[in-house]
Design an enzyme around this catalytic site. Structure first.
Site, PDB file in Angstrom:
ATOM      1  N   GLY A 325       0.831  -1.201   0.000  1.00 46.82           N
ATOM      2  CA  GLY A 325       0.000   0.000   0.000  1.00 46.82           C
ATOM      3  C   GLY A 325       0.863   1.247   0.000  1.00 46.82           C
ATOM      4  O   GLY A 325       2.008   1.237  -0.481  1.00 46.82           O
ATOM      5  N   SER A 326       0.330   2.292   0.595  1.00 44.05           N
ATOM      6  CA  SER A 326       1.018   3.587   0.495  1.00 44.05           C
ATOM      7  C   SER A 326       2.335   3.637   1.248  1.00 44.05           C
ATOM      8  O   SER A 326       3.118   4.571   1.060  1.00 44.05           O
ATOM      9  CB  SER A 326       0.105   4.694   1.007  1.00 44.05           C
ATOM     10  OG  SER A 326      -1.032   4.773   0.181  1.00 44.05           O
ATOM     11  N   THR A 327       2.611   2.648   2.113  1.00 44.60           N
ATOM     12  CA  THR A 327       3.915   2.669   2.780  1.00 44.60           C
ATOM     13  C   THR A 327       5.020   2.533   1.732  1.00 44.60           C
ATOM     14  O   THR A 327       6.149   2.948   1.953  1.00 44.60           O
ATOM     15  CB  THR A 327       4.050   1.512   3.795  1.00 44.60           C
ATOM     16  OG1 THR A 327       3.863   0.274   3.111  1.00 44.60           O
ATOM     17  CG2 THR A 327       3.011   1.624   4.895  1.00 44.60           C
TER      18      THR A 327
END
Lengths: 629, 368
Positions: A325-327
């Site tokens: 995801g956005s990590t």
């Protein structure tokens, strides 16, 4: 002439061989005389004594179990020890009359005679002089009863055996692992030469990883027994060598805190010391009770473990692979900066979507972020900004940076069954599916969706590297190995496995962005991860579990639980000089900011603030709860 | 000369009878070892051994049909094949109990280390028979046989099979001593060994030292080899003079005597048949050894003489080591008792040895 004569004289002729053979015969005869003399000594002179010893096979071997090494946490708190258990066994040859003995024994053991006979029958092929275990781990009451009636129970023996005991039920089950009985395949594998059927060996976690240190070496004694099988003399003893004690890098109180925070959810948490790679806590939820593996579990218990949809036996911190995801935007940002695609001043406009050909890629924020630079892009997790960076980087350059950060390969932590994760490249996709890479897929990759997969531990190592200025440490769980007499065999040493291939300035920009995530006005985790006392930096992530094409208007709350996105949060603190890096994933937690960020915050708080004056973390107790308020 | 009547006239019926007697005793004890007092009778082992004996008989006949002098010419190919088989074992051999000794050839598996003993005997007989003289061999002349033995020795140690490797050295040494080592060379050799053995010891790793110490002194391992020796001594001693009677042995019960049908078969015999039986067996073996040496004496040319001595040395060492081991006189090694112990490779090798003796014996009057 003389030389020829001399040679002739020296030639070995038949007579010479005859003479040599005579010598050989004398030697052979001498050897056989020795054999005869020895035979006479054994059979004629010592015959009576040996005949006595042969009745009932008086000389037997008894095992002396080696106590397995204990497991402690870094502060020396005991996590695993051995408790004595009492096993009842029977030696058939000594147990005559067998029927009566079994009948009497069955009354003590609360088993039917048929059950006992069935147990004995199952060990077919074992010598009738070999003890057969009929019941394990009897209570002290039964033990007392059997000891009192010992004279009435010929051939029955009670042996003390050390059993593994996991002190904190359910706690660090995945990290410590468990013992269980060696299987016939393992026995045949040749890897366990010293082991025998019925032995317990480490099957999972640290118990397995450090098996060779923990197990010790079995000893035994040669004994002479009387006609009832009771020991009358110990002839020889080989002492057992106890196993070595293990000190883990985890902090038991922090570990328990992590487990409490994940309680009731499926997910994992990894806490690392960014400056060394020490694992401070490693939790996977839901957990299980390790003791049932040692004591034997029922089919029902086993089915419950296996059938549980939240996979309690899996160590989600290392075995489960999730889209990051956005990590993952940390990687995209580092790559974009280092490759010169963006710098601190590059500004993209985010209208809430991004058009590629005739496809539209949305930003999570429908209204758009407006003008965005790198720090704002990280802080507010602007998808459109990273679509553009990713598109210009291309999939393979992005993959190179991801791999340099340790993604897509096992970290090499000393635990079994670690998953490698996945960082796709164009070549990988072509080989795997036969279909060439599509540019649109690069956009998904850039924000951590699509083919990307990472384990929580990999993300923790990455986070720790960002935290400490770019050094990748190998994650380690072993602090010390100590022998039974107190010698330290091994001590933890940090191990550098790589460096993030980015300049200090670029890394600093990203760190600034991560600080803004928690502390900025519009940071995605400003309400859920910030603490008054210390600065935390971090990044939220929301990993989609299913594609929402055509249902994009659907809100996360309306989706069925098992289709909700996984919630990520990676963080480190204090921001300036980090002492802890944390990765949290909550399966189907919907939003990283709401489900995962508070967990990370509470753990950081516990580690950095809620410590007693002795520097140790306070255990889960009422006063530590009051501090939280 | 397809068939020579003198061959039949000179056939060594006495040797054959002796071997037949030993074979029968072997089968009888084996039957007891695998059936008496064990919860799981292993009659299959007995049947298998019967089959091996038939195969051994065939091997023996094949071995005495051709003139042994041809072996002089075949020595090198035989040796090379043996070494190749040993190399094969290292790569594709079967793992049994931590070592690789077996080569699977379809349904049967063979132990090349057994055959290599015969290969070495033939090879050394060839080399020594050419240059033997009353002065004995010098160190330089012994270099080649040293290398010839070293190659298979190293390969067998690698398996690892310390017992067989040691046996190989003993056979080679016996043959070399028989053809005599020149006096000065012998002194040098002894001095060299006296110096080098402690040196090698110094370089060994701790576990290797321990293994050798246990090998030499089983009492150091009271739970393993030492225990087996105690049980074996009890079995033998408890037989006393008359024995406990056929099929009445008790130590024989599984797990008390290890490998009771292979390495410890003598203990089974001694327990059941007492001193009368075991003394008789040792006596029969002594007669067999002397018979072999008599065959060597009867042969009128060096190759046959040395060959017969080599074969006899092999039987001698196996008998002395095996029986000595069961009585606690020798290290515990997996050396089978010829003609008695269970095992295909051992039976075939023993049979070939006997065949060679018969071959040399029946052709003693034939001239080239």
């Amino acid at each position: 002439m003389t030389a020829a004569l001399e040679k002739y004289l020296k030639t070995a002729d038949h007579d010479w061989y005859k003479q040599r053979l005579l010598g050989v015969m004398v030697c052979a005869l001498a050897a056989f005389v020795v054999l005869f003399v020895r035979l006479i000594y054994l059979q004629v002179i010592m015959g009576d004594e040996y005949r006595r010893l042969s009745l009932n096979n008086r000389i037997r071997l008894q095992d002396i179990e080696a106590p397995r090494g204990l497991i402690h946490d870094r502060n020396g708190d005991l996590l695993v020890d051995n408790r004595p258990s009492f096993d009842v066994s029977i030696i058939l040859k000594d147990a005559a009359p067998l029927d009566q003995t079994i009948a009497k024994l069955s009354r003590h053991l609360d088993m039917t005679s048929e059950d006992l006979f069935a147990k004995i029958k199952r060990t077919k092929g074992v010598s009738s002089y070999q003890p057969i275990v009929v019941k394990q781990d009897i209570g002290r009451d039964v033990l007392a009863a059997i000891e009192v009636h010992r004279f009435d129970l010929p051939g029955v023996d009670v042996n003390v055996r050390l059993r593994r005991h996991y002190l904190n039920e359910q706690s660090s089950a995945h990290l410590i692992g468990y013992l269980s009985e060696i299987s016939s395949d393992e026995l045949k594998s040749g890897k366990y030469e010293e082991r025998r059927g019925g032995d317990f060996i480490g099957k999972f976690g640290a118990e397995k990883a450090f098996e060779n240190y923990l197990q010790g070496k079995r000893g035994g004694r040669q004994v002479e027994v009387n006609a009832n099988g009771q020991v009358v003399r110990i002839l020889k003893t080989v002492a057992a060598t106890p196993g070595q004690d293990i000190y883990m890098t985890i902090d038991q109180a922090l570990q328990k805190k992590a487990e409490a925070l994940l309680e009731g959810q499926a997910g994992a948490l990894v806490a690392m010391e960014p400056t060394s790679g020490r694992i401070l806590a490693l939790a996977s939820s839901p957990s299980f009770d390790q003791n049932i593996f040692v004591n034997g579990m029922s089919y029902k218990q086993w089915d419950a473990l296996i059938g549980n949809p939240y996979r309690p036996l899996e160590n989600k911190a290392i075995q489960a692979e999730y889209p990051p995801g956005s990590t993952y935007k940390i990687i995209t940002a580092l790559a974009g900066l280092q490759e010169g695609i963006i710098d601190a001043d590059t500004v993209f406009h985010c209208p809430g979507h991004y058009r590629l050909g005739n496809r539209v890629f949305r930003c999570w924020k429908r209204g758009g972020h407006g003008k965005v630079h790198i720090i704002k892009a990280i802080a507010e997790s602007c998808d459109v900004f990273f679509y553009q960076v990713g598109r210009e980087l291309g999939v393979d350059r992005l993959a190179w940076y991801a791999k340099a950060a340790g993604l897509g390969a096992r970290t090499g932590i000393n635990l079994d069954r670690e998953a490698p994760g996945l960082i796709p490249t164009a070549a990988w996709k072509k080989q795997r599916t036969g279909v060439p890479w599509q540019e649109g897929e690069t956009l998904s990759i850039a924000i951590g969706q699509g083919f990307n997969l990472a384990t929580p531990l990999q993300m923790a190592v990455l986070t720790a590297a960002v935290a400490n200025g770019g050094v990748r440490y190998s994650p380690q769980i072993l602090q010390n190995i100590v022998t039974a007499d107190g010698q330290i065999l091994y001590s933890f040493k940090p191990q550098v496995v790589g460096k993030l291939p980015v300049s200090k300035a670029n890394l600093e920009l990203v760190r600034k962005g991560l600080w803004e995530v928690v502390n900025g006005k519009r940071g995605t985790a400003r309400q859920t991860a910030s603490l008054e006392e210390i600065d935390i930096s971090g990044k939220t992530g929301t990993a989609q579990v299913f594609s929402r094409k055509g249902q994009e208007s659907m809100k996360e709350e309306e989706i069925e639980d098992h289709l909700k996105s996984h919630a990520w949060f990676v963080a480190y603190a204090p921001s300036a000089h980090p002492k802890i890096a944390v990765t949290v994933i909550v399966e189907h937690g919907a939003h990283g900011s709401t489900a995962a960020a508070p967990v990370a915050r509470e753990l950081i708080k516990a580690y950095l603030i809620d410590r007693g004056p002795d520097g140790l973390l306070k255990a889960q107790s009422a006063d530590s709860l009051s501090l939280t308020q | 000369m397809m068939f020579d009547r003198r061959l039949v006239q000179n056939f060594d019926w006495g040797l054959l009878l002796l071997v037949f007697l030993l074979g029968c005793i072997g089968l009888a004890i084996l039957y007891s070892a695998v059936t008496a007092e064990t919860p799981l009778p292993q009659k299959k082992i007995f049947i298998k051994q019967l089959i091996w004996f038939s195969a051994g008989l065939a091997a023996m006949v094949l071995t005495f049909l051709f003139n042994y002098k041809k072996l002089d010419r075949w020595a090198q190919p035989i040796y090379v094949v043996c070494v190749l088989l040993l190399i094969g074992v290292l790569f594709v051999g079967k793992y049994v109990g931590g070592s690789r000794r077996w080569l699977s050839l379809g349904p049967i598996s063979i132990q090349p280390s057994e055959l290599v003993k015969i290969g070495i005997i033939i090879m050394l007989a060839r080399y020594y028979s050419k240059d033997a003289n009353t002065q004995g061999f010098t160190l330089r002349e012994l270099f080649k046989p040293f290398i010839l033995v070293l190659i298979p020795f190293a390969l067998i140690v690698k398996q690892p099979d310390l017992g067989t490797a040691m046996l190989l050295v003993l056979i080679a040494c016996s043959m070399t001593m028989f053809v005599k080592i020149e006096r000065r060379s012998l002194v040098c050799l002894v001095a060299f060994c006296a110096v080098s053995v402690p040196m090698v010891w110094f370089f060994l790793k701790e576990y290797q030292k321990r293994r050798i110490l246990v090998f030499l002194d089983p009492d150091r391992d009271p739970l393993g080899a030492g225990y087996h020796i105690i049980q074996s001594k009890i079995a033998i001693g408890s037989g006393m003079i008359a024995g406990k009677g056929y099929l009445k042995g008790t130590q024989n019960a599984l797990s008390f005597l290890p490998e009771e049908h292979t390495d410890f078969i003598f203990s089974v015999l001694a327990e059941e048949w007492g001193f009368i039986g075991s003394g008789l067996l040792i006596l029969l073996f002594l007669i067999l050894i002397f018979w072999g040496l008599k065959v060597a004496q009867g042969c009128r040319e060096p190759f046959g003489t040395i060959l017969a001595v080599g074969v006899t040395a092999m039987i001698f060492w196996q008998v002395v080591i095996n029986i000595g081991m069961t009585m606690g006189l020798m290290p515990v090694v997996g050396v089978p008792l010829p003609l008695i112990s269970y095992g295909g490779s051992s039976v075939i090798t023993s049979a070939i040895c006997i065949g060679l003796l018969l071959n040399v014996s029946m052709r003693r009057f034939l001239l080239n």
